[in-house]
Motif scaffolding. Sequence first.
Motif, PDB file in Angstrom:
ATOM      1  N   LEU A  17     -14.785 -11.339 -51.389  1.00 56.45           N
ATOM      2  CA  LEU A  17     -13.855 -12.437 -51.129  1.00 56.45           C
ATOM      3  C   LEU A  17     -13.769 -12.699 -49.627  1.00 56.45           C
ATOM      4  O   LEU A  17     -13.803 -13.849 -49.179  1.00 56.45           O
ATOM      5  CB  LEU A  17     -12.467 -12.100 -51.680  1.00 56.45           C
ATOM      6  N   HIS A  37     -12.291 -16.024 -48.064  1.00 56.65           N
ATOM      7  CA  HIS A  37     -11.093 -16.073 -48.903  1.00 56.65           C
ATOM      8  C   HIS A  37     -10.312 -14.778 -48.739  1.00 56.65           C
ATOM      9  O   HIS A  37     -10.566 -13.787 -49.434  1.00 56.65           O
ATOM     10  CB  HIS A  37     -11.461 -16.286 -50.371  1.00 56.65           C
ATOM     11  N   THR A  72      -7.495 -12.378 -49.386  1.00 54.11           N
ATOM     12  CA  THR A  72      -6.681 -12.272 -50.588  1.00 54.11           C
ATOM     13  C   THR A  72      -5.681 -11.131 -50.491  1.00 54.11           C
ATOM     14  O   THR A  72      -5.994 -10.071 -49.952  1.00 54.11           O
ATOM     15  CB  THR A  72      -7.590 -12.044 -51.815  1.00 54.11           C
ATOM     16  N   SER A  85      -2.007  -9.403 -52.700  1.00 59.59           N
ATOM     17  CA  SER A  85      -1.058  -9.420 -53.803  1.00 59.59           C
ATOM     18  C   SER A  85       0.306  -9.042 -53.250  1.00 59.59           C
ATOM     19  O   SER A  85       0.431  -8.060 -52.510  1.00 59.59           O
ATOM     20  CB  SER A  85      -1.488  -8.416 -54.884  1.00 59.59           C
ATOM     21  N   HIS A 110      -2.696 -18.402 -56.092  1.00 62.46           N
ATOM     22  CA  HIS A 110      -3.812 -18.349 -57.029  1.00 62.46           C
ATOM     23  C   HIS A 110      -3.224 -18.410 -58.433  1.00 62.46           C
ATOM     24  O   HIS A 110      -2.851 -17.390 -59.017  1.00 62.46           O
ATOM     25  CB  HIS A 110      -4.609 -17.064 -56.831  1.00 62.46           C
ATOM     26  N   GLU A 111      -3.147 -19.616 -58.977  1.00 63.30           N
ATOM     27  CA  GLU A 111      -2.417 -19.812 -60.229  1.00 63.30           C
ATOM     28  C   GLU A 111      -2.985 -19.011 -61.394  1.00 63.30           C
ATOM     29  O   GLU A 111      -2.250 -18.513 -62.223  1.00 63.30           O
ATOM     30  CB  GLU A 111      -2.410 -21.292 -60.591  1.00 63.30           C
ATOM     31  N   SER A 160      -4.141 -16.099 -61.529  1.00 63.70           N
ATOM     32  CA  SER A 160      -3.759 -14.692 -61.548  1.00 63.70           C
ATOM     33  C   SER A 160      -2.261 -14.487 -61.363  1.00 63.70           C
ATOM     34  O   SER A 160      -1.796 -13.366 -61.374  1.00 63.70           O
ATOM     35  CB  SER A 160      -4.498 -13.935 -60.440  1.00 63.70           C
ATOM     36  N   TRP A 208       2.301 -11.820 -57.225  1.00 63.40           N
ATOM     37  CA  TRP A 208       1.521 -13.038 -57.085  1.00 63.40           C
ATOM     38  C   TRP A 208       0.306 -12.790 -56.205  1.00 63.40           C
ATOM     39  O   TRP A 208       0.368 -12.056 -55.224  1.00 63.40           O
ATOM     40  CB  TRP A 208       2.377 -14.138 -56.463  1.00 63.40           C
ATOM     41  N   LEU A 209      -0.776 -13.428 -56.578  1.00 67.28           N
ATOM     42  CA  LEU A 209      -2.001 -13.341 -55.795  1.00 67.28           C
ATOM     43  C   LEU A 209      -2.070 -14.555 -54.878  1.00 67.28           C
ATOM     44  O   LEU A 209      -2.015 -15.697 -55.342  1.00 67.28           O
ATOM     45  CB  LEU A 209      -3.213 -13.318 -56.724  1.00 67.28           C
ATOM     46  N   LEU A 210      -2.169 -14.303 -53.575  1.00 65.96           N
ATOM     47  CA  LEU A 210      -2.261 -15.367 -52.587  1.00 65.96           C
ATOM     48  C   LEU A 210      -3.643 -15.372 -51.955  1.00 65.96           C
ATOM     49  O   LEU A 210      -4.238 -14.313 -51.735  1.00 65.96           O
ATOM     50  CB  LEU A 210      -1.213 -15.189 -51.481  1.00 65.96           C
ATOM     51  N   VAL A 211      -4.152 -16.551 -51.672  1.00 64.50           N
ATOM     52  CA  VAL A 211      -5.440 -16.696 -50.999  1.00 64.50           C
ATOM     53  C   VAL A 211      -5.217 -17.462 -49.702  1.00 64.50           C
ATOM     54  O   VAL A 211      -4.617 -18.544 -49.705  1.00 64.50           O
ATOM     55  CB  VAL A 211      -6.461 -17.438 -51.885  1.00 64.50           C
TER      56      VAL A 211
END
Length: 318
Positions: A138, A143, A145, A147, A215-216, A218, A231-234
């Motif tokens: 990633l 990207h 990433t 959490s 990241h919708e 996930s 929540w997973l953010l990118v």
Amino acid sequence: MIDRHNSDLVLIVDDVPDNLSVLHDALDEFGYTVLVATNGEQALQRAAQALPDIILLDALMPGLDGFEVARRLKADPATSTIPIVFMTGLTETEHVLSAFQAGGIDYVTKPIRPMEVLARIAAHVQGARERRQARNALDAFGHATLSVRAADGRVLWQTPLARQMLLAHEVGDGQQLGEAVLDWLQAQAVVHATGGRPQALTLARHGKRLTVALHEASAASGGASGGEDEWLLVMSEASDESTIEALGLAFRLTAREAEVLYWVVQGKTNRDIGEILGTSPRTVHKHLEHVFEKLGVETRTAAAGLAMARVRQLAATR
């Protein structure tokens, strides 16, 4: 300096020298690089410095016991993804549950059987390596990433690039999200829960843009705790520095005036620009008045038109 090029690094934590000796010899024979610690404090220090591929952790030790060591390792994003295998002579359900609740991925019982330990290490190290490679991939594509928990902004895990961006843009310290990103995340969590489409956050600092997106696919996936608060953010980064600098030189603007003009060209409102630059809409308005005066215009549209023409001119000469 530890040479890890051709072998995985195992940290063994036990206060009994005989246990350390047996495990060290077995692991060394099978090609692992081995570090040892004889107490909890030493374990935390060596884990943070060496970032081993896996940790064999004695559950019961004087002082800082294995359960507390595991909790602290899992609370630190730098060490939170390291697999922990507990070593314990206690097989009662409550102790096994304590091991898993503290962050352990597996456990072996004493007296230690080296071949069993080796088999479990091989399985867990392979899984950890695959997850690490996925996160590094990633990063390789830009990207970054991470959490996080929406309730308090706690960073649960992150790729190396994500940590770098958080620190560079001063929107987190590697363990906690900064207020601006946390406020955005909590608002977007509400949007998502009500069926809306979450919007990305854009922040600017020193001519660089940081975009943070939810990241919708996930989001609310459960994670280790099984909750819907993770929540997973990118994050991605882009530089506007050269364009902003050119606008400043072309129209004799201050650095902040050039930034404001740049975002006007991007179609942003004063409120948007204030959020991006970390200032108030009133301050943005004052800067914009100075921009109008220097450009000899009276409206945002006219200012944007002049700036866009200049940007196109710059692009044509590159």
